[in-house]
Design an enzyme around this catalytic site. Structure first.
Site, PDB file in Angstrom:
ATOM      1  N   GLU A  10      -6.209  -7.991  -0.268  1.00 19.36           N
ATOM      2  CA  GLU A  10      -6.847  -7.757   1.037  1.00 19.36           C
ATOM      3  C   GLU A  10      -8.287  -7.351   0.806  1.00 19.36           C
ATOM      4  OE1 GLU A  10      -5.055  -4.932   3.765  1.00 19.36           O
ATOM      5  OE2 GLU A  10      -3.057  -5.745   3.391  1.00 19.36           O
ATOM      6  N   GLU A  56       0.800  -1.234   0.000  1.00 20.56           N
ATOM      7  CA  GLU A  56       0.000   0.000   0.000  1.00 20.56           C
ATOM      8  C   GLU A  56       0.831   1.281   0.000  1.00 20.56           C
ATOM      9  OE1 GLU A  56      -2.930  -0.291   3.109  1.00 20.56           O
ATOM     10  OE2 GLU A  56      -3.997  -1.884   2.085  1.00 20.56           O
TER      11      GLU A  56
HETATM   12  C1  FCB Z   1      -4.958  -2.136   5.133  1.00 21.34           C
HETATM   13  C2  FCB Z   1      -3.659  -2.605   5.733  1.00 21.34           C
HETATM   14  C3  FCB Z   1      -3.796  -3.645   6.799  1.00 21.34           C
HETATM   15  C4  FCB Z   1      -5.001  -3.407   7.665  1.00 21.34           C
HETATM   16  C5  FCB Z   1      -6.224  -3.207   6.817  1.00 21.34           C
HETATM   17  C6  FCB Z   1      -7.487  -3.027   7.595  1.00 21.34           C
HETATM   18  O1  FCB Z   1      -4.840  -0.833   4.697  1.00 21.34           O
HETATM   19  O2  FCB Z   1      -2.822  -3.132   4.729  1.00 21.34           O
HETATM   20  O3  FCB Z   1      -2.597  -3.691   7.515  1.00 21.34           O
HETATM   21  O4  FCB Z   1      -4.756  -2.332   8.489  1.00 21.34           O
HETATM   22  O5  FCB Z   1      -6.046  -2.095   5.991  1.00 21.34           O
END
Ligand code: FCB
Length: 437
Positions: free
Chosen positions: A351, A167
């Site tokens: 994610e 990210e």
């Molecule tokens: C993302 C992150 C992870 C976690 C989720 C909820 O931005 O990569 O570490 O905090 O959000």
């Protein structure tokens, strides 16, 4: 909602994701101080000043945790290595115990039939490097290349995939312009430099891994769907700026060798000298792109200096984070990313998940619904031809949710932060059923 593997293309991979500082317990095993430790120790930055000293104690309980992942029927486990664990001062003398830990962890995955998907940086910058300006410092790409070499010389022969940085938007904008994450800066110049150095460090790290003969290398970006709060031209322009900063800056750098004009309008004067010459490194060819997706924002114009936008009130149900639940944004991102940037390159949802005020004695039905609706969005993208190759749920277990501490529970497994007992939630069992089906 029910899913089975047959509802997805052949070879589609399912997995879960975590990150080092959020679960390992950074006081164990000789890890060095990180900028999250000092950020958390400064009152007002993190809820109850909570930190990652013990977290889920994954450092000692990793075998039990890998057993739980394997028992779900997951194909792949996305984990991260901590820079400060293997290089406590960021550069120089490695910590043998730290390297041994990741060695054991990777072997542990392979022994259980799990594909190791490694990320080299999920935010715990060694404090010694933060002291020298961290991501603002033009030496970061060199330091990151050396760190990449150290870790991947040890585990690169056995990981299934690798990505340099989790990210880029959070590492740079959220942490240096909005001040929400470590190092907590609110400084346009710091943000511009961090945004560029993160991408350059990514490219350098990919080159190091290619030299080591590694394959299946990618990048992981987080995206937030942005829509104008009204039809007014000002709100439409504001949403475009938001989208450019959050989403298109990183995609543009990685895949087009250009930054969007809406971003250069604000950051241009603050980028490091010669930034245009770095694109050949930044654009190192990749084997896949990972998208982290959680929510959408409605954006409106706000009078004032660039970027001149503000978030408008949401219209849909929210998660415990206050994030709007908007699965269509995931479908639309997958389609738009393939259409505008990546073509036939495999895409992974690296994610996706929700925080919920879970109790160990209650089924987390809301999470099952969230995950199901987002898996449907993935199917929707695939139906239009987007080359989506896998999906990772965030997160394996409740963990340290950064500036929100331990209160926001994202896990498929409940963690009692007093006893550290793990208890699979209903969502864990639902995914296990879908993935085995
Ligand atoms: C993302 C992150 C992870 C976690 C989720 C909820 O931005 O990569 O570490 O905090 O959000």
């Amino acid at each position: 909602m029910q899913f089975a593997r047959a509802d997805f293309p052949e070879g589609f991979l399912f997995g879960v994701a975590t990150s080092s500082y959020q679960i390992e317990g950074h006081r164990f095993g000789g890890a060095g101080l990180t900028h999250w430790d000092s950020f958390a120790a400064t009152p007002g930055n993190v809820v109850r000043a909570e930190h990652g000293a013990v977290a889920c104690d994954h450092y000692h309980r990793w075998a039990e945790d890998l057993d739980l992942i394997a028992a779900m029927g997951a194909d792949v486990y996305r984990f991260s290595t901590s820079w400060a664990r293997v290089l406590p001062e960021g550069t120089g003398q490695p910590n043998a115990e730290g390297l041994d830990f990741y060695d054991r962890l990777v072997d542990g995955m392979l022994a259980r039939g799990l594909k190791p998907a490694a990320t080299l940086y999920h935010w715990e910058l060694p404090q010694a490097l933060a002291d020298m300006g961290g991501w603002r410092n033009a030496d970061m790409p060199d330091w990151f290349a050396d760190y990449t070499h150290l870790v991947m010389s040890r585990i690169g022969d056995r990981v299934w995939s690798a990505a340099p940085i989790n990210e880029p938007w959070c590492v740079s904008w959220l942490s240096h312009f909005e001040g929400v994450h470590a190092p907590g800066l609110r400084d346009i110049r710091a943000a511009a430099r961090a945004m560029h150095h993160v991408l350059l460090s990514h490219g350098r790290s990919i080159a190091v891994m290619r030299d080591l003969g590694m394959q299946n290398l990618g990048a992981v970006c987080n995206f937030e769907w942005a829509e104008p709060a009204s039809d007014s031209p000002e709100d439409i322009a504001a949403a475009n700026r938001y989208d450019a900063i959050y989403n298109r800056f990183f995609l543009g750098g990685l895949f087009k060798g250009a930054y969007p004009a809406e971003v250069l309008a604000g950051l241009g004067p603050h980028l490091p000298k010669g930034w245009e010459d770095d694109f050949p490194t930044i654009m190192a060819p990749l084997d896949w792109l990972g998208l982290n997706y959680y929510t959408r924002k409605l954006v409106r114009h706000k009078d004032g200096p660039w970027p001149s936008y503000a978030e408008a009130p949401t219209r849909l149900p929210l998660t415990q984070m206050g994030w709007e639940i908007y699965p269509d944004g995931l479908r639309d991102f997958l389609i738009r990313t393939a259409r505008d940037y990546t073509g036939a390159l495999p895409l992974f949802v690296t994610e996706n998940g929700m925080a919920n005020p879970d109790r160990v004695d209650q089924p987390d039905a809301a999470r099952i619904a969230y995950l199901g609706s987002h898996l449907q969005a993935v199917q929707g993208a695939i139906a239009t031809g987007a080359p989506v190759a896998g999906y990772f749920a965030w997160s394996l277990m409740d963990n340290y949710e950064w500036s929100l501490g331990y209160e926001k529970r994202f896990g498929l497994i409940h963690v009692d932060f007093e006893t550290l007992a793990r208890t699979p939630k209903a969502s864990y069992h639902a995914l296990a059923q879908w993935w085995r089906g």
